[in-house]
Design a protein around this motif. Structure first.
Motif, PDB file in Angstrom:
ATOM      1  N   GLY A 151       0.842  -1.195   0.000  1.00  0.00           N
ATOM      2  CA  GLY A 151       0.000   0.000   0.000  1.00  0.00           C
ATOM      3  C   GLY A 151       0.874   1.240   0.000  1.00  0.00           C
ATOM      4  O   GLY A 151       2.102   1.160   0.118  1.00  0.00           O
ATOM      5  N   LEU A 198       1.251   5.541   1.366  1.00  0.00           N
ATOM      6  CA  LEU A 198       0.867   6.390   2.492  1.00  0.00           C
ATOM      7  C   LEU A 198       1.470   7.775   2.334  1.00  0.00           C
ATOM      8  O   LEU A 198       2.609   7.929   1.888  1.00  0.00           O
ATOM      9  CB  LEU A 198       1.370   5.755   3.796  1.00  0.00           C
ATOM     10  N   LYS A 203       2.643  10.933   4.465  1.00  0.00           N
ATOM     11  CA  LYS A 203       2.969  11.315   5.839  1.00  0.00           C
ATOM     12  C   LYS A 203       3.450  12.759   5.971  1.00  0.00           C
ATOM     13  O   LYS A 203       3.631  13.255   7.075  1.00  0.00           O
ATOM     14  CB  LYS A 203       4.059  10.385   6.393  1.00  0.00           C
ATOM     15  N   ASN A 219       1.626  10.328  -2.318  1.00  0.00           N
ATOM     16  CA  ASN A 219       2.008   9.362  -1.287  1.00  0.00           C
ATOM     17  C   ASN A 219       3.491   9.044  -1.424  1.00  0.00           C
ATOM     18  O   ASN A 219       3.892   8.318  -2.332  1.00  0.00           O
ATOM     19  CB  ASN A 219       1.180   8.088  -1.405  1.00  0.00           C
ATOM     20  N   LYS A 268      -5.343  -5.920   6.660  1.00  0.00           N
ATOM     21  CA  LYS A 268      -5.780  -5.208   7.869  1.00  0.00           C
ATOM     22  C   LYS A 268      -4.598  -4.572   8.589  1.00  0.00           C
ATOM     23  O   LYS A 268      -4.702  -3.461   9.132  1.00  0.00           O
ATOM     24  CB  LYS A 268      -6.518  -6.170   8.798  1.00  0.00           C
ATOM     25  N   ARG A 297      -3.968  -1.363   6.932  1.00  0.00           N
ATOM     26  CA  ARG A 297      -5.014  -0.389   7.287  1.00  0.00           C
ATOM     27  C   ARG A 297      -4.731   0.210   8.662  1.00  0.00           C
ATOM     28  O   ARG A 297      -4.893   1.419   8.878  1.00  0.00           O
ATOM     29  CB  ARG A 297      -6.382  -1.060   7.286  1.00  0.00           C
ATOM     30  N   GLN A 298      -4.282  -0.616   9.585  1.00  0.00           N
ATOM     31  CA  GLN A 298      -3.993  -0.131  10.931  1.00  0.00           C
ATOM     32  C   GLN A 298      -2.840   0.861  10.951  1.00  0.00           C
ATOM     33  O   GLN A 298      -2.727   1.680  11.869  1.00  0.00           O
ATOM     34  CB  GLN A 298      -3.673  -1.319  11.843  1.00  0.00           C
ATOM     35  N   GLY A 348      -2.504   3.104   8.634  1.00  0.00           N
ATOM     36  CA  GLY A 348      -2.982   4.334   8.019  1.00  0.00           C
ATOM     37  C   GLY A 348      -3.230   4.268   6.531  1.00  0.00           C
ATOM     38  O   GLY A 348      -3.641   5.267   5.929  1.00  0.00           O
ATOM     39  N   VAL A 349      -2.991   3.124   5.887  1.00  0.00           N
ATOM     40  CA  VAL A 349      -3.218   2.998   4.447  1.00  0.00           C
ATOM     41  C   VAL A 349      -4.717   3.053   4.174  1.00  0.00           C
ATOM     42  O   VAL A 349      -5.483   2.256   4.700  1.00  0.00           O
ATOM     43  CB  VAL A 349      -2.623   1.683   3.909  1.00  0.00           C
ATOM     44  N   LYS A 350      -5.116   3.998   3.339  1.00  0.00           N
ATOM     45  CA  LYS A 350      -6.541   4.196   3.048  1.00  0.00           C
ATOM     46  C   LYS A 350      -6.905   3.790   1.627  1.00  0.00           C
ATOM     47  O   LYS A 350      -8.053   3.487   1.341  1.00  0.00           O
ATOM     48  CB  LYS A 350      -6.921   5.664   3.285  1.00  0.00           C
ATOM     49  N   GLY A 351      -5.955   3.830   0.712  1.00  0.00           N
ATOM     50  CA  GLY A 351      -6.243   3.512  -0.681  1.00  0.00           C
ATOM     51  C   GLY A 351      -6.199   2.025  -0.967  1.00  0.00           C
ATOM     52  O   GLY A 351      -6.293   1.193  -0.067  1.00  0.00           O
ATOM     53  N   ASP A 352      -6.059   1.691  -2.255  1.00  0.00           N
ATOM     54  CA  ASP A 352      -6.015   0.292  -2.674  1.00  0.00           C
ATOM     55  C   ASP A 352      -4.798  -0.412  -2.089  1.00  0.00           C
ATOM     56  O   ASP A 352      -3.748   0.199  -1.851  1.00  0.00           O
ATOM     57  CB  ASP A 352      -5.967   0.194  -4.202  1.00  0.00           C
TER      58      ASP A 352
END
Length: 399
Positions: free
Chosen positions: A222, A224, A226, A232, A250, A253-254, A256-260
Motif C-alpha cells: 500500500g 501512504l 505522511k 504518497n 488489515k 489499514r492499521q 494508516g493505508v486508506k487507498g487500494d
C-alpha cells in the motif's frame, strides 16, 4: 489519603498519555530490525506463530529497482492484458536463483542495498517463464501478461472475466495504486509513467476468491502520505509468513493505508532479504525434501539508498536458459543491469567480433532496450552493451 489521591492524579494521566501515544503511533507494536534515513524494517509477532515484516520506504530518499531475468523467447502476440488479447508480446524471462540476484545487486550497489523481495506472479514453473500481468520497466512495457486468471474471454474462473486489475506506479518522489485498463493499457501507456507493475487487489487474489481465503505466505503493498503534501511518498510492504490476505491487508489499514492494497507473488515463492538481518523468508521448492535455497524466480524488487557509496562500475548480462530467438522485423528486449552514470551504446557483432550493426549509438543506461532488427540475425552473433565513457565496461549477450 491525600497522598493516595495525589498518586492517582499522577499515575492516571501518565497511563493515559502512554495509551494515547501507543494508539496514535501504530508502529509502537512493531520491533525495529533495521532503520535508516529513508527506510525501515519492522517485525510484529501475531497469533498462532504468525509473523509480520513491515518495510516502510520513503521514495524521496530510496530507489526501487526491478530486477528481471533475460529473455530467450519473446512470446510474440501472446500478451493478453496490454491493449487486448494477443495485442502485445509476453516474453519468457529467465528464472534466476534468488541468491544470485542478491549477490549481483550487492555487487552493483554495495552497502547502499537495503532489501529485496520477489515480485511478479509468473506462469510456468520452468527454466524461463511468462509473467502473469503487464510490467513497465524504465519506460518500456516489457510484457503484456499471460494469466488465465484475468479479464480474458475464457478465464479459468468466470469471476476473473471482468476483474479490475490494479497498477502500482512509482517514481523518485511518490507512488500510487490505480485501476488498470487492459483496453488502453492505462496508466502504463502514459509517457510520464516509467515503472509500474499490474497485479491483483488483495481481495481479488485467487487464494481468497477460489481457495476460501486460505492461510499462506503473502506480500501486500500500500501507499501512504505522511508529509501532508500532495502525493504518497511512502511505500509500505507487508510480508507475512502464515496468515490470510484479509489479515495482512488489515495490518496495513492499521498503519494508516486508506487507498487500494495489492498483492505480489507469495506462497512458496515468498522471498524477503534485508542487508542487516540477512535472508528472512526463503523460497521453498514444491518438494519439501529438497534444499529450499534452490529456487529460481523471474522478477524481483530491490530497495537501495541513492548513490552514497562508490562501487566498481559494471554492466551485467546473463545468458538466458534457452537459445536466444531474435527474428528479423520482430521486436526483441535487450535487458541488462548496471551501476554507471553514463549512457551506453549497443552493437551487434559477428562471430569474429566484427560489427554488423550499431543497434544504438547512444541510449540511457537504464537496463532495457527494445530492438527490432531489420536484418537476419545469425546464431553466434553477439549483442554488446558498452559504457560510452569507458569502452572497457561492457556486457555481452550471445545469440
Amino acid at each position: 489519603m491525600n497522598a493516595v489521591i495525589s498518586f492517582l492524579f499522577f499515575v492516571i494521566p501518565l497511563l493515559t498519555s502512554i495509551y494515547i501515544a501507543q494508539v496514535s503511533n501504530p508502529l509502537s507494536s512493531y520491533q525495529p530490525l533495521h532503520v535508516i534515513d529513508g527506510a525501515g524494517l519492522y517485525k510484529k509477532e501475531l497469533t498462532n506463530a504468525n509473523t509480520a515484516y513491515l518495510q516502510i520506504i520513503d521514495l524521496r530518499k530510496m530507489r526501487i529497482d526491478q530486477v528481471i531475468g533475460e529473455v530467450d523467447n519473446m512470446g510474440n502476440a501472446q500478451g493478453k492484458y496490454y491493449k487486448g488479447e494477443g495485442g502485445s508480446y509476453s516474453p519468457y524471462f529467465k528464472n534466476k536463483l534468488f541468491s544470485q540476484v542478491n549477490d549481483e545487486y550487492k555487487k552493483l550497489y554495495g552497502n547502499d542495498v537495503f532489501s529485496m523481495i520477489n515480485c511478479s506472479f509468473f506462469e510456468q514453473y520452468q527454466s524461463s517463464t511468462q509473467l502473469s500481468f503487464p510490467i513497465k520497466f524504465n519506460g518500456v512495457v516489457i510484457t503484456g501478461g499471460h494469466s488465465p486468471y484475468g479479464p480474458v474471454k475464457k478465464p479459468e474462473s468466470e469471476f476473473y472475466r471482468t476483474i479490475r486489475l490494479k497498477a502500482l506506479v512509482w517514481d523518485k518522489k511518490q507512488a500510487y495504486i490505480t485501476d488498470y485498463d487492459p483496453a488502453s493499457g492505462a496508466p502504463l501507456n502514459q509517457t510520464a509513467v516509467k515503472n509500474a507493475i499490474v497485479s491483483y487487489q488483495y481481495s481479488d487474489h485467487p487464494a481468497k476468491v477460489l481457495a476460501n481465503n486460505q492461510v499462506n505466505r503473502y506480500q501486500v503493498i500500500g501507499t501512504l502520505n505522511k508529509d501532508n503534501r500532495q502525493g504518497n511518498e511512502q511505500l509500505l510492504i507487508m510480508t507475512v509468513n502464515q496468515t490470510t490476505l484479509d489479515e495482512a491487508a488489515k495490518l496495513l489499514r492499521q498503519l494508516g493505508v486508506k487507498g487500494d492494497i495489492i498483492t505480489v507473488d507469495g506462497g512458496r515463492s515468498t522471498y524477503l532479504f534485508n542487508s542487516k538481518v540477512g535472508d528472512i523468508i526463503l523460497p521453498q521448492l514444491s518438494n519439501p525434501q529438497e534444499n529450499p535455497t534452490f529456487r529460481d524466480l523471474p522478477h524481483y524488487l530491490g530497495v537501495r539508498k541513492v548513490g552514497t557509496q562508490k562501487v566498481v562500475p559494471q554492466i551485467l548480462i546473463d545468458q538466458p536458459v534457452g537459445k536466444v530467438q531474435v527474428e528479423q522485423n520482430r521486436p526483441y528486449l535487450i535487458l541488462w543491469r548496471d551501476n554507471i552514470n553514463s549512457d551506453v551504446s549497443i552493437k551487434l557483432s559477428d562471430r569474429n567480433n566484427k560489427t554488423i550493426q550499431n543497434i544504438s549509438t547512444h541510449t540511457a543506461s537504464d537496463g532495457v532496450y527494445e530492438w527490432t532488427p531489420n536484418i537476419a540475425v545469425k546464431e553466434g552473433y553477439t549483442i554488446r552493451v558498452t559504457s560510452r565513457e569507458n569502452q572497457k565496461i561492457f556486457g555481452n549477450l550471445k545469440l
